[in-house]
Design a protein around this motif. Structure first.
Motif, PDB file in Angstrom:
ATOM      1  N   MET A 119       0.521  -1.112  -0.127  1.00 23.99           N
ATOM      2  CA  MET A 119      -0.038  -0.021  -0.038  1.00 23.99           C
ATOM      3  C   MET A 119       0.880   1.285  -0.088  1.00 23.99           C
ATOM      4  O   MET A 119       0.570   2.271  -0.673  1.00 23.99           O
ATOM      5  CB  MET A 119      -1.040   0.229   1.275  1.00 23.99           C
ATOM      6  CG  MET A 119      -2.276  -0.776   1.088  1.00 23.99           C
ATOM      7  SD  MET A 119      -3.391  -0.527   2.288  1.00 23.99           S
ATOM      8  CE  MET A 119      -2.700  -1.214   3.753  1.00 23.99           C
ATOM      9  N   PHE A 120       1.962   1.474   0.828  1.00 18.28           N
ATOM     10  CA  PHE A 120       2.744   2.312   0.977  1.00 18.28           C
ATOM     11  C   PHE A 120       3.410   2.666  -0.420  1.00 18.28           C
ATOM     12  O   PHE A 120       3.432   3.701  -1.002  1.00 18.28           O
ATOM     13  CB  PHE A 120       3.884   1.965   1.866  1.00 18.28           C
ATOM     14  CG  PHE A 120       4.603   3.622   2.375  1.00 18.28           C
ATOM     15  CD1 PHE A 120       4.547   4.080   3.246  1.00 18.28           C
ATOM     16  CD2 PHE A 120       5.715   3.933   1.569  1.00 18.28           C
ATOM     17  CE1 PHE A 120       5.047   5.347   3.483  1.00 18.28           C
ATOM     18  CE2 PHE A 120       6.496   4.949   1.574  1.00 18.28           C
ATOM     19  CZ  PHE A 120       6.102   5.734   2.793  1.00 18.28           C
ATOM     20  N   CYS A 121       3.758   1.686  -1.244  1.00 25.56           N
ATOM     21  CA  CYS A 121       4.438   1.567  -2.504  1.00 25.56           C
ATOM     22  C   CYS A 121       3.432   2.134  -3.535  1.00 25.56           C
ATOM     23  O   CYS A 121       3.643   2.952  -4.385  1.00 25.56           O
ATOM     24  CB  CYS A 121       5.110   0.332  -3.111  1.00 25.56           C
ATOM     25  SG  CYS A 121       6.401  -0.283  -2.244  1.00 25.56           S
ATOM     26  N   TYR A 122       1.943   1.942  -3.407  1.00 24.60           N
ATOM     27  CA  TYR A 122       0.798   2.321  -4.316  1.00 24.60           C
ATOM     28  C   TYR A 122       0.756   3.805  -4.189  1.00 24.60           C
ATOM     29  O   TYR A 122       0.762   4.439  -5.079  1.00 24.60           O
ATOM     30  CB  TYR A 122      -0.169   1.502  -3.965  1.00 24.60           C
ATOM     31  CG  TYR A 122      -0.577   0.643  -5.079  1.00 24.60           C
ATOM     32  CD1 TYR A 122      -1.647   1.077  -6.256  1.00 24.60           C
ATOM     33  CD2 TYR A 122       0.124  -0.326  -5.514  1.00 24.60           C
ATOM     34  CE1 TYR A 122      -1.923  -0.075  -7.053  1.00 24.60           C
ATOM     35  CE2 TYR A 122      -0.182  -1.431  -6.543  1.00 24.60           C
ATOM     36  CZ  TYR A 122      -1.008  -1.046  -7.281  1.00 24.60           C
ATOM     37  OH  TYR A 122      -1.500  -1.652  -8.428  1.00 24.60           O
ATOM     38  N   PHE A 123       1.060   4.362  -2.935  1.00 25.63           N
ATOM     39  CA  PHE A 123       1.111   5.724  -2.778  1.00 25.63           C
ATOM     40  C   PHE A 123       1.891   6.403  -3.474  1.00 25.63           C
ATOM     41  O   PHE A 123       1.964   7.335  -4.088  1.00 25.63           O
ATOM     42  CB  PHE A 123       0.787   5.960  -1.243  1.00 25.63           C
ATOM     43  CG  PHE A 123      -0.368   6.154  -0.674  1.00 25.63           C
ATOM     44  CD1 PHE A 123      -1.585   6.881  -0.912  1.00 25.63           C
ATOM     45  CD2 PHE A 123      -0.580   5.253   0.580  1.00 25.63           C
ATOM     46  CE1 PHE A 123      -2.634   6.514  -0.295  1.00 25.63           C
ATOM     47  CE2 PHE A 123      -1.675   5.084   0.978  1.00 25.63           C
ATOM     48  CZ  PHE A 123      -2.766   5.649   0.795  1.00 25.63           C
ATOM     49  N   ILE A 124       3.046   6.067  -3.192  1.00 30.59           N
ATOM     50  CA  ILE A 124       4.523   6.451  -3.690  1.00 30.59           C
ATOM     51  C   ILE A 124       4.715   6.328  -5.412  1.00 30.59           C
ATOM     52  O   ILE A 124       5.133   7.325  -6.040  1.00 30.59           O
ATOM     53  CB  ILE A 124       5.842   6.293  -2.937  1.00 30.59           C
ATOM     54  CG1 ILE A 124       6.237   4.852  -3.082  1.00 30.59           C
ATOM     55  CG2 ILE A 124       5.522   6.892  -1.568  1.00 30.59           C
ATOM     56  CD1 ILE A 124       7.488   4.754  -2.291  1.00 30.59           C
ATOM     57  N   GLN A 125       4.102   5.501  -5.705  1.00 32.01           N
ATOM     58  CA  GLN A 125       4.612   5.187  -7.150  1.00 32.01           C
ATOM     59  C   GLN A 125       3.271   5.956  -7.997  1.00 32.01           C
ATOM     60  O   GLN A 125       3.813   6.450  -9.057  1.00 32.01           O
ATOM     61  CB  GLN A 125       4.215   3.518  -7.557  1.00 32.01           C
ATOM     62  CG  GLN A 125       2.862   3.091  -7.698  1.00 32.01           C
ATOM     63  CD  GLN A 125       2.526   1.611  -8.254  1.00 32.01           C
ATOM     64  OE1 GLN A 125       3.429   1.098  -8.591  1.00 32.01           O
ATOM     65  NE2 GLN A 125       1.323   1.375  -8.273  1.00 32.01           N
ATOM     66  N   LYS A 126       2.216   6.321  -7.416  1.00 32.54           N
ATOM     67  CA  LYS A 126       1.327   7.163  -8.338  1.00 32.54           C
ATOM     68  C   LYS A 126       1.788   8.683  -8.139  1.00 32.54           C
ATOM     69  O   LYS A 126       1.336   9.227  -9.039  1.00 32.54           O
ATOM     70  CB  LYS A 126      -0.154   7.035  -7.284  1.00 32.54           C
ATOM     71  CG  LYS A 126      -0.796   5.543  -7.589  1.00 32.54           C
ATOM     72  CD  LYS A 126      -1.162   5.326  -8.960  1.00 32.54           C
ATOM     73  CE  LYS A 126      -1.603   4.088  -9.256  1.00 32.54           C
ATOM     74  NZ  LYS A 126      -1.573   3.392 -10.447  1.00 32.54           N
ATOM     75  N   LYS A 127       2.763   8.926  -7.404  1.00 34.03           N
ATOM     76  CA  LYS A 127       3.220  10.141  -7.209  1.00 34.03           C
ATOM     77  C   LYS A 127       4.574  10.102  -8.257  1.00 34.03           C
ATOM     78  O   LYS A 127       5.508  11.209  -8.344  1.00 34.03           O
ATOM     79  CB  LYS A 127       3.511  10.877  -5.991  1.00 34.03           C
ATOM     80  CG  LYS A 127       2.610  11.178  -5.069  1.00 34.03           C
ATOM     81  CD  LYS A 127       1.648  12.220  -5.657  1.00 34.03           C
ATOM     82  CE  LYS A 127       2.013  13.455  -5.191  1.00 34.03           C
ATOM     83  NZ  LYS A 127       1.304  14.654  -5.830  1.00 34.03           N
ATOM     84  N   GLY A 128       5.106   9.026  -8.951  1.00 34.66           N
ATOM     85  CA  GLY A 128       6.047   8.832  -9.499  1.00 34.66           C
ATOM     86  C   GLY A 128       7.344   8.937  -8.902  1.00 34.66           C
ATOM     87  O   GLY A 128       8.400   8.945  -9.602  1.00 34.66           O
ATOM     88  N   PHE A 129       7.318   8.518  -7.659  1.00 31.55           N
ATOM     89  CA  PHE A 129       8.674   8.217  -6.874  1.00 31.55           C
ATOM     90  C   PHE A 129       9.136   7.042  -7.056  1.00 31.55           C
ATOM     91  O   PHE A 129      10.304   6.653  -6.583  1.00 31.55           O
ATOM     92  CB  PHE A 129       8.214   8.222  -5.394  1.00 31.55           C
ATOM     93  CG  PHE A 129       7.824   9.876  -5.006  1.00 31.55           C
ATOM     94  CD1 PHE A 129       8.185  10.984  -5.599  1.00 31.55           C
ATOM     95  CD2 PHE A 129       6.896  10.006  -3.742  1.00 31.55           C
ATOM     96  CE1 PHE A 129       7.836  12.143  -5.256  1.00 31.55           C
ATOM     97  CE2 PHE A 129       6.476  11.239  -3.595  1.00 31.55           C
ATOM     98  CZ  PHE A 129       6.983  12.580  -4.272  1.00 31.55           C
TER      99      PHE A 129
END
Length: 179
Positions: A57-67
């Motif tokens: 879930m944490f990765c989903y948040f940051i991937q959606k921001k392009g991180f």
């Protein structure tokens, strides 16, 4: 009055999304547990499923921001690429062992990334905080999780719009860290 009513409606929407998400999340958690191999103790397997889903879930948040390598679909694309590159007629254990453990421990959990790492995983930030450190369960068990588990989790997560901010849209599918 109008602003107050709009804010009340958004608050109700957030509550409904939160409730719906966690009802579905509980079901996905139970399904995910069944895919975990190598952990014999039921409570440890449940704990590890929670850890993995929180990491994802944490990765989903940051991937959606392009991180994650500036790719809003990083995890899904890496799963497919991993299967294609290391799939049939080649040594391939699982996305979990071949990719995720490196992403979590040497990527997100480590401040230094060499050129070989960046070539394989892309530009990944270091996230100090312990979530991506090697967990005791990972030290004590020889864990594996089949690719189908991640396909199902990504399908579930993809039903929602992931935001790092607290904006609320009327879509009924918005997930932010408060949720």
């Amino acid at each position: 009055d109008v602003v107050e009513r709009v804010n009340d409606n958004f608050s109700k929407n957030v509550e409904q999304v939160t409730k719906k998400f966690y009802e579905s999340f509980r079901k996905e958690h139970q399904k995910f547990i069944a895919f975990i191999e190598g952990i014999s103790v039921v409570t440890d397997r449940e704990w590890y499923a929670s850890l993995m889903l929180n990491r994802l879930m944490f990765c989903y948040f940051i991937q959606k921001k392009g991180f994650l390598d500036n790719n809003p679909n990083y995890l899904k694309e890496k799963l497919l690429a991993c299967q294609q590159r290391k799939g049939k007629d080649q040594f391939y254990v699982s996305f979990y062992k071949n990719f995720l453990m490196a992403l979590f421990h040497q990527g997100l959990g480590s401040p230094v990334h060499d050129s070989e790492f960046q070539k394989e995983l892309g530009r990944i930030p270091y996230l100090n905080g312990g979530l991506f450190d090697v967990h005791d369960l990972e030290k004590n068990y020889n864990i594996d999780i089949g690719d189908d588990a991640f396909i199902k989790v990504f399908e579930f997560f993809d039903q929602y719009n992931w935001h790092l901010d607290t904006r609320v849209n009327a879509s009924g599918k918005d997930i932010n860290p408060d949720v």
